[in-house]
Design a protein around this motif. Sequence first.
Motif, short mmCIF file in Angstrom:
data_model
loop_
_atom_site.label_atom_id
_atom_site.label_comp_id
_atom_site.label_asym_id
_atom_site.label_seq_id
_atom_site.Cartn_x
_atom_site.Cartn_y
_atom_site.Cartn_z
N LEU A 80 0.97 -1.20 -0.09
CA LEU A 80 0.02 -0.01 0.05
C LEU A 80 0.87 1.21 0.17
O LEU A 80 1.72 1.56 0.91
N GLU A 81 0.86 2.12 -0.78
CA GLU A 81 1.62 3.18 -1.02
C GLU A 81 1.05 4.35 -0.24
O GLU A 81 -0.08 4.65 -0.27
N LEU A 82 1.90 4.79 0.72
CA LEU A 82 1.76 5.74 1.77
C LEU A 82 1.98 7.24 1.06
O LEU A 82 1.74 8.28 1.88
N PHE A 83 2.89 7.40 0.09
CA PHE A 83 3.09 8.36 -0.54
C PHE A 83 4.08 9.14 0.51
O PHE A 83 4.59 8.48 1.28
N PRO A 84 4.73 10.61 0.25
CA PRO A 84 5.61 10.96 1.13
C PRO A 84 5.65 10.93 2.70
O PRO A 84 4.43 11.48 2.99
N LYS A 85 6.52 10.61 3.44
CA LYS A 85 6.52 10.92 4.81
C LYS A 85 7.70 11.60 5.22
O LYS A 85 8.86 11.25 4.66
N ARG A 86 7.63 12.58 6.04
CA ARG A 86 9.24 13.26 6.23
C ARG A 86 9.59 12.64 7.46
O ARG A 86 9.01 11.83 8.50
N ASP A 87 11.08 12.72 7.43
CA ASP A 87 12.05 12.25 8.81
C ASP A 87 11.67 10.77 8.72
O ASP A 87 11.52 10.16 9.84
N ARG A 120 -1.43 1.30 9.79
CA ARG A 120 -2.30 0.33 10.12
C ARG A 120 -3.44 0.16 8.89
O ARG A 120 -4.38 -0.73 8.87
N GLY A 121 -3.20 0.94 7.95
CA GLY A 121 -3.99 1.01 6.87
C GLY A 121 -5.04 1.64 6.87
O GLY A 121 -6.14 1.42 6.02
N LEU A 122 -5.02 2.72 7.65
CA LEU A 122 -6.33 3.47 7.83
C LEU A 122 -6.01 4.87 7.74
O LEU A 122 -4.92 5.38 7.95
N PHE A 123 -6.98 5.83 6.96
CA PHE A 123 -6.71 7.10 6.87
C PHE A 123 -7.79 7.85 6.90
O PHE A 123 -9.16 7.47 7.50
N CYS A 124 -7.74 9.35 7.26
CA CYS A 124 -8.68 10.21 7.09
C CYS A 124 -9.20 10.15 8.81
O CYS A 124 -8.72 9.33 9.56
N ARG A 125 -9.98 11.45 9.12
CA ARG A 125 -10.41 11.29 10.67
C ARG A 125 -11.80 10.35 10.77
O ARG A 125 -11.98 10.01 11.91
N CYS A 126 -12.02 9.75 9.75
CA CYS A 126 -13.13 8.98 9.68
C CYS A 126 -12.25 7.47 9.88
O CYS A 126 -13.12 6.48 10.14
N PRO A 129 -10.32 2.01 6.37
CA PRO A 129 -9.19 1.25 5.58
C PRO A 129 -9.16 1.79 4.02
O PRO A 129 -10.44 2.55 3.48
N TYR A 130 -8.27 1.85 3.52
CA TYR A 130 -8.03 2.21 2.06
C TYR A 130 -7.75 1.06 1.37
O TYR A 130 -7.12 0.09 1.30
#
Length: 434
Positions: A80-87, A120-126, A129-130
Amino acid sequence: MSSDDVQTLTSQELYASQAQLIDEAAEALPHQFTSCTYPLGPLRQAVYLCLTCKLNDPDVQPKGICSACSVACHTDHEQLELFPKRDFRCDCPTTQAHRCTLYTALEPSNEGNKYGQNFRGLFCRCGRPYDAKKERETMIQCVGCEDWFHESCLNLRERPASRALSPVKQEDGDASDEEGSLPPPLISGEDYDALVCGSCVLEIPTLKRYAGTTGVMMVVRHSDAEPWKVIGQEEDGSAETNVEIDAKTAEAEGQTGSKRPREEGSADGSNKRLRGSPSAASESKPCLAPTPNPTAQKIYKCTSANGTDEGKKPSPSEPNFGTGDVFLTEGWRARWCKCPSCLPSLESRPYLLEEEDTYEPPEDPDSGLSLEELGMRALSRLPRERALDGIRAFNAMRDGLMDYLRPFAMEGRVVQEADVRAFFEAKKTENGEA
């Protein structure tokens, strides 16, 4: 299957098809994936979550891997691509169960990495899972926490009743509905440059003060019965808020008037002043931040008073005036006030002052080369005797294939896939291969 059902290609069509595939591959994977980024330390980079490793060892801390390891070490795994994460530092060399093939030493866990709900494969304030195969709604990344949010959870549109009829994310950030049943979002992707979610805004006093003012848009309403509306929109790009300064300050700043823009710089030098680095002289600078928007401040006050999690929607029993998210228009980094009161909360988050660099693997010099060119390059790197043996073997196979295909050309017969397979199977038998 009848002969009419068999697709035939001319040599020119086959060559064009292969050339197109090579171009598409070069565009999709233009980089080298031969080095894990672990030795580079923490940096902003594309991160992938290996779902297969997570499933095989659910009790272990979720791991994030760099783009090189996602290709070289976890090729046959679901990711699952999470896209850029800093540090972030690649976790592949810290995993005992699935050892990194690019960095062979086993390293201790990366204590400095932050593993939010995305791991954990979860996104957004809701907290949903994606699933890339099912999720059809546009999602936007917060520049602060780097989580991803649905447009419906940002109050930009109503949540579709059916996920299948949700909008599709386009390259320009806008959404298009396959059935044409959904209205456009309140703020389109072309109207803003960055999103900061309400949770992050509450942690940044300067940004909280700017919320709802020109260029820092918010989606709000004054009661649950009212429709959502946008505040902080720019009007023809000329909206300005002014602040009075005394004559002494104006003279020190090289100004002759009694007023100056609070947000936008001007050609008389105020641009340089806004972008200047902090110094002793900055202590005498007046605050150029706009007057706080009362509607925005009410939302943040209600969020704190209700005891709800920062930036999250209140429970159904509480009024929902907005989630506190802000949408920053283009050029937002240059518009901050940098007085001693405003600057500290911006400096503590450098991405608010300077655009971040995102690591990309080095370019692949072989990207875009044809199979023939790749073969010649590999051949040139071999010792002379081995190269000559390879050339002789290639010539023998070429001559054999030409002799095999000559009857087809003379009789005007179409060469089928089965014919080509038969040729190579015969060659294997001649060479004594199984």
